[in-house]
Write an enzyme that holds these catalytic residues in place. Structure first.
Site, PDB file in Angstrom:
ATOM      1  N   GLU A 250       0.610  -1.018   0.405  1.00 50.20           N
ATOM      2  CA  GLU A 250      -0.037  -0.221   0.159  1.00 50.20           C
ATOM      3  C   GLU A 250       0.774   1.439  -0.011  1.00 50.20           C
ATOM      4  O   GLU A 250       1.276   1.693   0.664  1.00 50.20           O
ATOM      5  CB  GLU A 250      -0.824  -0.007   1.568  1.00 50.20           C
ATOM      6  CG  GLU A 250      -2.566   0.983   1.056  1.00 50.20           C
ATOM      7  CD  GLU A 250      -2.138   2.525   1.450  1.00 50.20           C
ATOM      8  OE1 GLU A 250      -1.202   3.202   0.937  1.00 50.20           O
ATOM      9  OE2 GLU A 250      -1.974   1.945   3.321  1.00 50.20           O
ATOM     10  N   CYS A 284      -2.709   9.527   3.376  1.00 52.52           N
ATOM     11  CA  CYS A 284      -2.150   8.328   2.154  1.00 52.52           C
ATOM     12  C   CYS A 284      -3.730   8.133   1.021  1.00 52.52           C
ATOM     13  O   CYS A 284      -3.014   8.518  -0.048  1.00 52.52           O
ATOM     14  CB  CYS A 284      -2.056   7.185   2.290  1.00 52.52           C
ATOM     15  SG  CYS A 284      -2.833   5.963   3.071  1.00 52.52           S
TER      16      CYS A 284
END
Length: 475
Positions: A250, A284
């Protein structure tokens, strides 16, 4: 409120510190002062952790899912009981406001609860065969797992990996970031106090490259799960290639926000401004590139500027603070350079743009008319900066949204149902939020495409990432 966490390693069921290990400062980003020292794992520590995980794997993978689930649920309950301590530790290490820290602890506990139940529904299947023959498909734990997590959500992102891996039957060795070792330590204390068997869940602090290269080189580790930057993710993938170790990545993002002229603008602004400055933009999936349809562009900028001016920055432990400092000394300088580059290339600075007083503070910032040539339109700022530019047509804004090599999250605000459907189909992103920012939830997959990585955490997909599939044919 003082820093109360005793920083230690957790290896083979024992807490370890001192004993000749190097110790490194943990810094409070509000003051830039050291508040504790964290012991760094030695090579002997890592070898002990690997041996323990290897030894624990057969027994843990064979443990009944009800018993696994009971331990995870107990850990979740202990996390909720200790929320004040864990959240205060998180705020002092990382800087986010206390309300956000408490929400992160609660979300992490929810992950443990969810996977404790989901593992009970981890079904295989049988295939149609002639009488007297049997073909079945089963899922088994992949084996010991190494997890590497960042400092922006140091509890939640750790819980996403650890809860799913433990539920699947995999022992874990986790390396948290050196900025936030205390809240990770507290999470592992909850696991230890919940009765996790020796060797099943282990925590090692230390230098990232040393720990990652040592763990990944070991044949004991069967899976690596990493959350962090694209560059580091690519480096770890190269290390994993030598041993064909499975990975979930990720990685970075640069989330576009498509704001159409049929949206409820005031309601949209009330949503997007707090989200932009949540955790000082160190998210993020933070909304970053605001593409606003021409007819409402000026009104959007005015409303965004007014709301930004009301964001109170300060110590996250104080109740009226709405945004804390950045997490480390590197971030204010990096954010400042991106803003300087953007304004030099023609962007208009409408709010903020400068460091705050003391520590690692940076003012909430809005840039308008930012050209694509500006670095901040191509590089994730990972700070409290919103960049905006107008658009005319649907096709134009879809092209701009997909322009970058990143594809983690995207958002759109529109009341047109057909347009919303098209956005969901056409935007190149692992996750799309339409009129919402609620995209990180326990029962849904979380992950990106392109340079934002591959594989998913959360949901049944997160559980499956820690499993191998086996087909068994019997005649």
């Amino acid at each position: 409120m003082g820093y109360e966490t005793d920083l230690q390693l957790f290896i083979d069921g024992a807490w370890k510190s001192g004993e000749g290990r190097d110790a490194h400062d943990v810094v409070n980003p509000v003051t830039a002062d050291a508040i504790a020292q964290v012991p760094y794992a030695t090579k002997a520590d890592l070898e002990e952790a690997l041996a323990a995980a290897d030894r624990a794997w057969p027994e843990w993978s064979a443990t009944d899912v009800e018993k696994r689930g009971a331990i995870l649920r107990k850990a979740a309950a202990i996390m909720r009981e200790r929320i004040d301590l864990i959240a205060a530790t998180l705020t002092q290490e990382q800087g986010k406001i206390l309300a956000e820290a408490k929400a992160e602890v609660l979300g992490s506990a929810q992950l443990f609860d969810w996977y404790a139940e989901e593992i009970k529904r981890d079904y295989g299947r049988t295939l149609v065969r002639p009488a007297g023959q049997l073909s079945r498909v089963i899922k088994q734990p992949v084996g010991p797992v190494a997890t590497f997590t960042p400092w922006n959500f140091p509890i939640y992102l750790l819980a996403k990996k650890v809860a799913a891996a433990l539920a699947a039957g995999c022992p874990v060795i986790s390396r948290p970031p050196h900025e936030t070792p205390g809240c990770a330590t507290e999470m592992f204390r909850c696991l230890a106090d919940a009765g996790i068997p020796k060797g099943v869940a282990q925590l090692v602090h230390g230098e990232a490259n040393f720990i990652s290269s040592t763990l990944i080189a070991s044949r004991t580790i069967r899976k690596v799960s990493f959350t962090g930057s694209t560059n580091v993710g690519k480096h770890l993938m190269k290390l994993c290639a030598d041993s064909m170790t499975r990975v979930t990545m990720e990685l970075g993002g640069h989330a576009p926000v498509l704001i159409f002229d049929d949206c409820d603008l005031e309601k949209t602004l009330d949503m997007v401004v707090p989200q932009k400055f949540r955790n000082a933009g160190q998210v993020c999936v933070s909304p970053t590139r605001f593409y606003v349809q021409n007819g409402i562009y000026d009104a959007f900028l005015k409303g965004f500027t007014e709301r930004t001016a009301k964001v109170k920055i300060g110590n996250g432990l104080e109740g009226d603070t709405r945004m804390g400092p950045l997490a480390n000394a590197r971030r204010p300088d990096a954010v400042g350079k991106l803003i300087e580059d953007a304004t030099a290339k023609g962007a208009r600075l409408l709010a903020g743009g400068e460091r705050g007083e003391g520590g690692f503070f940076f003012q909430p910032t809005l840039l308008a008319d930012v050209p694509n040539e500006a670095e901040i339109m191509n590089e994730e700022p990972f700070g409290p900066v919103a960049v905006s530019r107008p658009f005319d047509s649907f096709d134009e804004v879809i092209e701009q949204a997909n322009r970058l090599p990143y594809g983690l999250a995207a958002f759109a605000f529109t009341e047109n149902g057909r347009r919303a459907n098209l956005i969901g189909d056409l935007v190149e992103s692992g996750m799309v939020g339409i009129n919402t920012f609620a995209i990180s939830v326990a029962d849904a997959p979380f992950g990106g495409v392109k340079d934002s990585g591959f594989g998913s955490e959360g949901g049944k997909e997160g559980l499956e990432s820690y499993q191998v599939v086996k087909a068994i044919h019997q005649a």
